[in-house]
Scaffold this motif. Structure first.
Motif, PDB file in Angstrom:
ATOM      1  N   ASP A  35       0.837  -1.199   0.000  1.00 50.61           N
ATOM      2  CA  ASP A  35       0.000   0.000   0.000  1.00 50.61           C
ATOM      3  C   ASP A  35       0.876   1.255   0.000  1.00 50.61           C
ATOM      4  OD1 ASP A  35       0.943   0.322   2.617  1.00 50.61           O
ATOM      5  OD2 ASP A  35      -0.879  -0.507   3.530  1.00 50.61           O
ATOM      6  N   ASP A  36       0.255   2.397   0.119  1.00 46.26           N
ATOM      7  CA  ASP A  36       1.000   3.665   0.055  1.00 46.26           C
ATOM      8  C   ASP A  36       2.009   3.810   1.185  1.00 46.26           C
ATOM      9  OD1 ASP A  36      -0.419   4.330  -2.198  1.00 46.26           O
ATOM     10  OD2 ASP A  36      -1.916   5.556  -1.129  1.00 46.26           O
ATOM     11  N   ARG A  90      -0.058  -5.828   1.074  1.00 43.83           N
ATOM     12  CA  ARG A  90      -1.512  -5.936   0.979  1.00 43.83           C
ATOM     13  C   ARG A  90      -1.945  -7.069   0.053  1.00 43.83           C
ATOM     14  NH1 ARG A  90      -3.325  -4.147  -3.865  1.00 43.83           N
ATOM     15  NH2 ARG A  90      -2.081  -2.653  -5.075  1.00 43.83           N
TER      16      ARG A  90
END
Length: 451
Positions: free
Chosen positions: A165-166, A171
């Motif tokens: 993810d960011d 994820r």
């Protein structure tokens, strides 16, 4: 909603240990393996199943005094203090717990190897299955996995990417089938147990040039998948020049001749009938010296006493079944088998006899002999081989992969995919380093991922 709680890539010792340690009621674990032949062709199945642990209950029962600190000191001495200190400390500490878990929770029939001490180990601390066969160990772990209701083996399916993810946390992961189709699974945890890069000739020449011309004797799936992922994700790597070699792969049969033949009193000669070093320094570092001999070949010479002592090893039984052991009633007959000058070989045998009986010091400094050799003599033709790499992704004490020195949330590595405890090159390898790093880091990863 996630597809699984933990995805483990690779069904060798590292992956099975991670999956078994993570498999708990209410937790779904997917174990993805790239090749359908993994049961026969994995590095685990091809090993001698040696797992070093200091302070185990088997040692106590045998009256062996040992400790994790002593084991760590042996690693530091063998590697000239170049082994990854975090990983070495974590593995020597967890090893007694690991072998107990393998026996009691996973049903692996372990016992302490008391025949002799392997080079570099200052105490009897190698644990193994009765036939010293990696295939037996692998089978026991697979049987244990089959008994876990929430552990699902998916074959063939190769991990080709990890999604983050960011914030950089795991994820999901992408699996690829042999037909090229892909499937993305959502998961917060990925354990990389895809082994090292010893089956990739280009990577071997880049990082391990000294052994690049040796025979590769390991699993075909060791293609450097973890390194390629590291490059894409910017993961930390280390000790990529480290590997386990072996100086006694029987040729042309490509079967491991156990180094127990040496530790019980055998020695190596080249086609001139001469020894070329102290064989007891270790089988890993002896691969390159063997390759440096004429034709890249040598002979392991031993006798009936050594032969009888090695019959418990499944690998040795395979060498016998292949007809690789040649017998000779006397020195002249042995010289004919080896194609060596009889007078030179006779002098070599006499010098070795003097060293083994204490009548004279060995010219190469060897001090460990199981006893002098007596006719009839046995001989096996061997070459030097590359078994597996010992460098990879850097991890912390929980087997979490590091990026910029910091753990990547949800990403773990074990076995050949991770940095090992052998320092640099081949001479830092202690018997069992590979399996300890595989099983130990796998166990640490699976346990931490679901804690």
């Amino acid at each position: 909603m996630t597809d699984c709680d933990v995805l483990v890539a690779g069904a060798g010792a590292a992956g099975l240990a991670a999956a078994l340690a993570a498999a708990r009621p209410g937790r779904t674990v997917v174990l993805a393996e790239a090749r359908e032949t993994f049961r026969q062709g994995s590095n685990t199945a091809m090993s001698t199943s040696m797992i070093p642990a200091a302070g185990s209950r088997w040692q106590r029962a045998a009256g062996v005094e040992d400790s994790p600190g002593r084991f760590l000191a042996d690693i530091r001495a063998k590697t000239h203090d170049t082994a990854d200190p975090v990983v070495a400390g974590a593995l020597t500490t967890v090893a007694p717990e690991l072998v107990t878990w393998l026996a009691d929770d996973c049903g692996v029939p372990l016992d302490l190897v008391t025949d002799f001490r392997y080079p570099g180990h200052s105490a009897l601390r190698c644990h193994s299955v009765p036939d010293r066969s990696g295939a037996t160990l692998h089978r026991a772990l697979l049987d244990a996995a089959a008994d876990r209701d929430d552990l699902h083996l998916v074959v063939p399916a190769r991990l080709v990417d990890v999604r983050t993810d960011d914030a950089g946390a795991v994820r999901g992961a992408v699996l690829e089938r042999p037909d090229g189709s892909r499937e993305e699974l959502s998961t917060p945890v990925v354990v990389l147990a895809t082994n090292g890069f010893a089956a990739d000739a280009e990577l071997v020449r880049r990082y391990l040039p000294e052994i690049a011309d040796g025979v590769y004797h390991g699993g075909e799936a060791s293609r450097g998948d973890a390194l390629r992922l590291a490059e894409r994700l910017g993961l930390d790597t280390g000790h990529l020049d480290a590997y386990q070699g072996h100086g006694s792969l029987a040729v042309p049969d490509a079967i491991l001749l156990t180094w127990a033949t040496v530790m019980h009193g055998g020695f190596l000669v080249d086609v001139t009938g001469r020894r070329f070093g102290d064989e007891t320094v270790g089988y890993s570092e002896y691969a390159v010296p063997v390759l440096s001999r004429p034709g890249g070949r040598a002979w392991v010479v031993y006798d009936r006493r050594v032969h009888d002592a090695c019959r418990a090893f499944k690998d040795y039984q395979d060498v016998l079944a292949a007809g690789a052991v040649r017998w000779a009633d006397d020195v002249e007959a042995l010289a004919t088998v080896l194609g060596a000058p009889a007078d030179v070989l006779a002098a070599t045998l006499a010098d070795a006899d003097a060293a083994a009986t204490g009548a004279a010091p060995d010219a190469f400094g060897r001090t460990t002999w199981g006893g002098p050799l007596r006719p009839p003599y046995a001989a096996v033709r061997v070459t030097g081989a590359l078994f597996h790499t010992q460098g990879g992704l850097r991890v912390d004490r929980h087997a979490r992969v590091l990026r910029g020195g910091q753990p990547v949330p949800g990403l773990y590595a074990a076995g050949g995919a991770a940095v090992g405890i052998s320092g640099h090159g081949a001479d830092g390898y202690l018997a069992g380093n590979g399996l300890l790093a595989a099983l130990g880091l796998g166990y640490l990863a699976g346990r931490h991922a679901t804690s």
